[in-house]
Structure formats: structure tokens, C-alpha cells
Design an enzyme around this catalytic site. Structure first.
Site, PDB file in Angstrom:
ATOM      1  N   HIS A 196      -5.415  -0.812  -4.927  1.00  0.00           N
ATOM      2  CA  HIS A 196      -4.513  -1.542  -5.602  1.00  0.00           C
ATOM      3  C   HIS A 196      -4.797  -2.054  -6.967  1.00  0.00           C
ATOM      4  O   HIS A 196      -5.812  -2.674  -7.523  1.00  0.00           O
ATOM      5  CB  HIS A 196      -4.822  -3.006  -4.939  1.00  0.00           C
ATOM      6  CG  HIS A 196      -4.169  -3.189  -3.562  1.00  0.00           C
ATOM      7  ND1 HIS A 196      -2.825  -3.666  -3.222  1.00  0.00           N
ATOM      8  CD2 HIS A 196      -4.554  -2.859  -2.331  1.00  0.00           C
ATOM      9  CE1 HIS A 196      -2.856  -3.406  -1.986  1.00  0.00           C
ATOM     10  NE2 HIS A 196      -3.594  -2.951  -1.368  1.00  0.00           N
ATOM     11  N   TYR A 253      -7.477 -12.564   2.138  1.00  0.00           N
ATOM     12  CA  TYR A 253      -8.839 -12.212   2.631  1.00  0.00           C
ATOM     13  C   TYR A 253      -9.738 -11.880   1.582  1.00  0.00           C
ATOM     14  O   TYR A 253     -10.997 -11.340   1.609  1.00  0.00           O
ATOM     15  CB  TYR A 253      -8.731 -10.907   3.390  1.00  0.00           C
ATOM     16  CG  TYR A 253      -8.010  -9.768   3.012  1.00  0.00           C
ATOM     17  CD1 TYR A 253      -8.655  -8.919   2.055  1.00  0.00           C
ATOM     18  CD2 TYR A 253      -6.704  -9.277   3.538  1.00  0.00           C
ATOM     19  CE1 TYR A 253      -8.015  -7.757   1.697  1.00  0.00           C
ATOM     20  CE2 TYR A 253      -6.074  -8.183   3.141  1.00  0.00           C
ATOM     21  CZ  TYR A 253      -6.812  -7.457   2.056  1.00  0.00           C
ATOM     22  OH  TYR A 253      -6.138  -6.403   1.573  1.00  0.00           O
ATOM     23  N   GLU A 254      -9.284 -11.529   0.318  1.00  0.00           N
ATOM     24  CA  GLU A 254     -10.225 -11.209  -0.926  1.00  0.00           C
ATOM     25  C   GLU A 254     -11.114 -12.607  -1.200  1.00  0.00           C
ATOM     26  O   GLU A 254     -12.133 -12.471  -1.982  1.00  0.00           O
ATOM     27  CB  GLU A 254      -9.252 -10.486  -1.954  1.00  0.00           C
ATOM     28  CG  GLU A 254      -8.722  -9.134  -1.780  1.00  0.00           C
ATOM     29  CD  GLU A 254      -7.692  -8.957  -2.727  1.00  0.00           C
ATOM     30  OE1 GLU A 254      -8.404  -8.415  -4.018  1.00  0.00           O
ATOM     31  OE2 GLU A 254      -6.552  -8.970  -2.628  1.00  0.00           O
ATOM     32  N   HIS A 292      -4.577 -10.985  -1.966  1.00  0.00           N
ATOM     33  CA  HIS A 292      -4.669 -11.270  -0.460  1.00  0.00           C
ATOM     34  C   HIS A 292      -5.612 -12.214  -0.293  1.00  0.00           C
ATOM     35  O   HIS A 292      -6.584 -12.209  -1.046  1.00  0.00           O
ATOM     36  CB  HIS A 292      -5.109 -10.012   0.411  1.00  0.00           C
ATOM     37  CG  HIS A 292      -4.060  -8.677   0.243  1.00  0.00           C
ATOM     38  ND1 HIS A 292      -4.684  -7.701  -1.036  1.00  0.00           N
ATOM     39  CD2 HIS A 292      -3.157  -8.070   0.873  1.00  0.00           C
ATOM     40  CE1 HIS A 292      -3.748  -6.679  -0.544  1.00  0.00           C
ATOM     41  NE2 HIS A 292      -2.685  -7.051   0.157  1.00  0.00           N
ATOM     42  N   ALA A 317       2.593  -2.323   4.057  1.00  0.00           N
ATOM     43  CA  ALA A 317       1.990  -1.550   5.116  1.00  0.00           C
ATOM     44  C   ALA A 317       1.696  -2.391   6.474  1.00  0.00           C
ATOM     45  O   ALA A 317       1.224  -3.478   6.174  1.00  0.00           O
ATOM     46  CB  ALA A 317       0.744  -0.535   4.605  1.00  0.00           C
ATOM     47  N   MET A 368      -1.288  -8.288   6.897  1.00  0.00           N
ATOM     48  CA  MET A 368      -2.104  -9.076   6.241  1.00  0.00           C
ATOM     49  C   MET A 368      -1.619  -9.816   4.883  1.00  0.00           C
ATOM     50  O   MET A 368      -2.284 -10.222   3.877  1.00  0.00           O
ATOM     51  CB  MET A 368      -3.344  -8.543   5.903  1.00  0.00           C
ATOM     52  CG  MET A 368      -4.045  -7.842   7.259  1.00  0.00           C
ATOM     53  SD  MET A 368      -5.634  -6.877   6.909  1.00  0.00           S
ATOM     54  CE  MET A 368      -5.857  -6.002   8.225  1.00  0.00           C
ATOM     55  N   SER A 369      -0.477  -9.617   4.653  1.00  0.00           N
ATOM     56  CA  SER A 369       0.204 -10.190   3.390  1.00  0.00           C
ATOM     57  C   SER A 369       1.892 -10.784   3.802  1.00  0.00           C
ATOM     58  O   SER A 369       2.230 -10.951   4.677  1.00  0.00           O
ATOM     59  CB  SER A 369       0.363  -8.800   2.464  1.00  0.00           C
ATOM     60  OG  SER A 369       1.364  -8.061   2.908  1.00  0.00           O
ATOM     61  N   ASN A 420       0.798   2.668  11.300  1.00  0.00           N
ATOM     62  CA  ASN A 420       0.183   2.983  12.382  1.00  0.00           C
ATOM     63  C   ASN A 420       0.659   2.333  13.436  1.00  0.00           C
ATOM     64  O   ASN A 420       1.228   1.107  13.317  1.00  0.00           O
ATOM     65  CB  ASN A 420      -1.398   2.647  12.011  1.00  0.00           C
ATOM     66  CG  ASN A 420      -1.373   1.279  11.747  1.00  0.00           C
ATOM     67  OD1 ASN A 420      -1.497   0.812  10.575  1.00  0.00           O
ATOM     68  ND2 ASN A 420      -1.990   0.281  12.692  1.00  0.00           N
ATOM     69  N   HIS A 438      -8.329   1.757   7.206  1.00  0.00           N
ATOM     70  CA  HIS A 438      -7.578   1.556   5.826  1.00  0.00           C
ATOM     71  C   HIS A 438      -7.352   2.988   5.404  1.00  0.00           C
ATOM     72  O   HIS A 438      -5.887   3.036   4.943  1.00  0.00           O
ATOM     73  CB  HIS A 438      -8.283   0.905   4.730  1.00  0.00           C
ATOM     74  CG  HIS A 438      -7.603   0.668   3.580  1.00  0.00           C
ATOM     75  ND1 HIS A 438      -6.601  -0.025   3.445  1.00  0.00           N
ATOM     76  CD2 HIS A 438      -7.967   0.878   2.263  1.00  0.00           C
ATOM     77  CE1 HIS A 438      -6.201  -0.400   2.469  1.00  0.00           C
ATOM     78  NE2 HIS A 438      -6.991   0.510   1.354  1.00  0.00           N
ATOM     79  N   SER A 471       0.648  -1.264  -0.104  1.00  0.00           N
ATOM     80  CA  SER A 471       0.104   0.039  -0.031  1.00  0.00           C
ATOM     81  C   SER A 471       0.873   1.367  -0.228  1.00  0.00           C
ATOM     82  O   SER A 471       1.766   1.184   0.764  1.00  0.00           O
ATOM     83  CB  SER A 471      -0.951   0.013   1.191  1.00  0.00           C
ATOM     84  OG  SER A 471      -1.866  -1.175   1.418  1.00  0.00           O
TER      85      SER A 471
HETATM   86  N1  HPA Z   1      -2.902  -4.631  11.195  1.00  0.00           N
HETATM   87  C1  HPA Z   1      -2.800  -5.384  10.160  1.00  0.00           C
HETATM   88  N2  HPA Z   1      -2.461  -5.166   9.175  1.00  0.00           N
HETATM   89  C2  HPA Z   1      -2.082  -3.593   8.934  1.00  0.00           C
HETATM   90  C3  HPA Z   1      -2.062  -2.831   9.963  1.00  0.00           C
HETATM   91  C4  HPA Z   1      -2.523  -3.038  11.257  1.00  0.00           C
HETATM   92  O1  HPA Z   1      -2.482  -2.527  12.354  1.00  0.00           O
HETATM   93  N3  HPA Z   1      -1.659  -1.529   9.543  1.00  0.00           N
HETATM   94  C5  HPA Z   1      -1.347  -1.676   8.126  1.00  0.00           C
HETATM   95  N4  HPA Z   1      -1.812  -3.006   7.710  1.00  0.00           N
END
Ligand code: HPA
Length: 278
Positions: free
Chosen positions: A64, A88-89, A86, A116, A214-215, A238, A250, A33
């Protein structure tokens, strides 16, 4: 057709690519991302939208864009995934790693993963970069489940050094030369798409994780299986759930990734340029 559906699909995609493009990359780059416009830093010689590859899994996440870019970073031939898929998709876990295997089939020896991530380590700040030194797959299916694809690797591949030590040194030296502070740590993968709960983050911290996302992990496992050399950097977008008062979104992740992007791109470019020599 052989008797392994995963391999047959990979070969079909590979033939579909080779009907259009004969480029042979050394480094395969997966853009996370915020890095979508990295294309501007590559001397692009060809582009291939995923939709033009027969049977290729196509991403649905906003932000994306899905295509392979072929070209040069300095003088290093690269293929770059602009947009990954991903789990989760809703794709099968084998489809999630198909693009990685496809880049291996194109000739890539090195896989450079970016993403990210949420910071779990107390000392991390948003917009920090963390070089991935190891990973944890949490509650996620292994991408190698199913009949082994013998053409790619062995049934029980070793994972004691997933992230290549020499490539880690290359990234460290590029960061030092660029005067970009570089954190290091363990990336933990959960499937998402929900962010974690504060209790889960406490659990992950206890397990030894420094950042969560998540990747990346499934791609790294598949790449290790077929003998690629792997490295990765997370952009800490974050602080993870429960570490601040703020709810996660997001949008917040994308905004932080966009702010960090210029430095991230410089670190990526200068690291890849050095990989011409390894
Ligand atoms: N958790 C999971 N995936 C993420 C996060 C998070 O805090 N930030 C960016 N991708």
C-alpha cells in the site's frame, strides 16, 4: 479552532492540500489491493504523498503506497487514493474515514470504492468481480461515533440506499459493454487483521453476505453522512475460510488481485468515464 476536533483536523488537512494543489475532482476513487498501478490509466496532473499533508494518517501495509493522484479518467476529473488506511492498523475510526472526507472537501461528489474480498457466495470464483449493492458492518465501530460534525451531515443519517442505484446501472452497463462478467452482492466488513474462521464465514453467509473484507464499509458510511454518491466493486481474490482446504494468506490475496487487475482497471476506467454524465 472550532469545538469539534474531528472537523478541525479535517480542515487542517484540507488547507494543507490547498496550499499545494487547487484541483477539483468529481469522482474520488479508492484503490484496493492489486490496483496500486492504476495510476498508469489516469492522465495524472499532480501527486500528493500523504506524508506531505499535515496530520494525515499514513498506511503501513506492505503493497500500500500512500498518495493522492489528481488527474483525468477520459475527461472526468478524479482524485485517486493510492493506498488507504485500515482500522486494523491501529488508527482511530475517525482517522480511517478522514481521507474520504478530505476528498469530499476537495469537491468530489462521487466515491468509487474498490477492494479485495473473500467470496462467501457458493457460486463465486477467485478473480470474479462483485458490484456492492449493500453492506453489513460486523463487530466494528461506526465512524460517526463522537460529537456529530454538523458541517458534514446529520446525527442520524439514513442508510437505506448507501450504494447509489444510478451508479450501479452505470457499472452494469460498462461491464456489459466490456463483456466482463459482473456479480452483485452484499459486502460484509470485519475489522481484521486476522482472516475469519470457518464458523464465522457460516455465520456471515446466514446473515446474507456474499463477500467479506476489511475495508470499504466505514468509508461508505462517512461518505453517505456527507451526502456523497457511492459505488463499489470487490475483486474476489479467494474463497473465504473453510470453503476450500487451503489456508488463507495475504500473498494469495495479492497474487489473485494482480491477476485480475487488467480487467478490473478496464471496468473501473469505463465506469468512471460514464460517470462524467451522471
Ligand atoms: N477475508 C477478509 N478479507 C479479505 C479476504 C478474506 O477472505 N480476502 C481478501 N480480503
Amino acid at each position: 479552532m472550532g469545538n469539534n476536533a474531528v472537523y478541525d483536523k479535517l480542515e487542517k488537512c484540507y488547507q494543507s492540500v490547498r496550499e499545494k494543489i487547487d484541483f477539483v475532482p468529481k469522482v474520488a476513487i479508492v484503490l484496493g489491493s492489486g490496483l496500486g498501478d492504476y495510476a498508469n490509466d489516469i492522465q495524472v496532473v499532480a501527486e500528493l504523498p500523504y506524508t506531505e499533508i499535515a496530520d494525515f494518517p499514513v498506511s503501513t501495509v506492505p503493497g500500500h503506497d500512500g498518495r493522492f493522484l489528481f488527474g483525468y479518467v477520459k475527461d472526468v476529473p478524479v482524485v485517486c487514493m493510492k493506498g488507504r488506511v485500515h482500522y486494523y492498523e491501529g488508527y482511530s475510526i475517525q482517522d480511517v474515514v478522514l481521507p474520504t472526507r478530505l476528498m469530499y472537501r476537495m469537491g468530489a461528489k462521487i466515491l468509487f470504492l474498490t477492494n479485495a474480498a473473500g467470496g462467501i457466495d457458493d457460486s463465486f470464483q477467485p478473480a470474479d468481480f462483485m458490484m456492492i449493492t449493500d453492506h453489513i458492518a460486523c463487530f466494528a465501530p461506526n465512524p460517526l461515533i463522537g460529537p456529530n460534525v454538523d458541517e458534514l451531515g446529520t446525527r442520524f443519517p439514513d442508510m437505506s440506499e448507501i450504494y447509489d442505484k444510478e451508479l450501479q446501472n452505470v457499472i452494469r452497463s460498462a461491464a456489459a459493454e466490456d463483456q466482463i462478467p459482473l456479480r452483485e452482492g452484499v459486502y460484509v466488513y470485519l475489522t481484521g487483521p486476522s482472516f475469519e474462521s470457518p464458523a464465522e464465514i457460516r455465520m456471515l453467509r446466514t446473515m446474507g453476505a456474499s463477500a467479506v473484507g476489511m475495508s470499504t464499509v466505514v468509508e461508505a458510511i462517512a461518505a453517505k453522512h456527507c451526502g456523497m454518491r457511492i459505488c463499489g466493486i470487490s475483486c474476489i481474490c479467494n474463497l473465504a475460510a473453510g470453503m476450500t482446504e487451503n489456508p488463507l494468506s495475504h500473498q494469495e490475496v495479492q497474487e489473485a488481485a494482480n491477476i485480475a487487475a487488467p480487467k478490473f482497471k478496464k471496468l473501473l476506467t469505463d465506469s468512471v468515464a460514464k460517470m462524467g454524465a451522471v
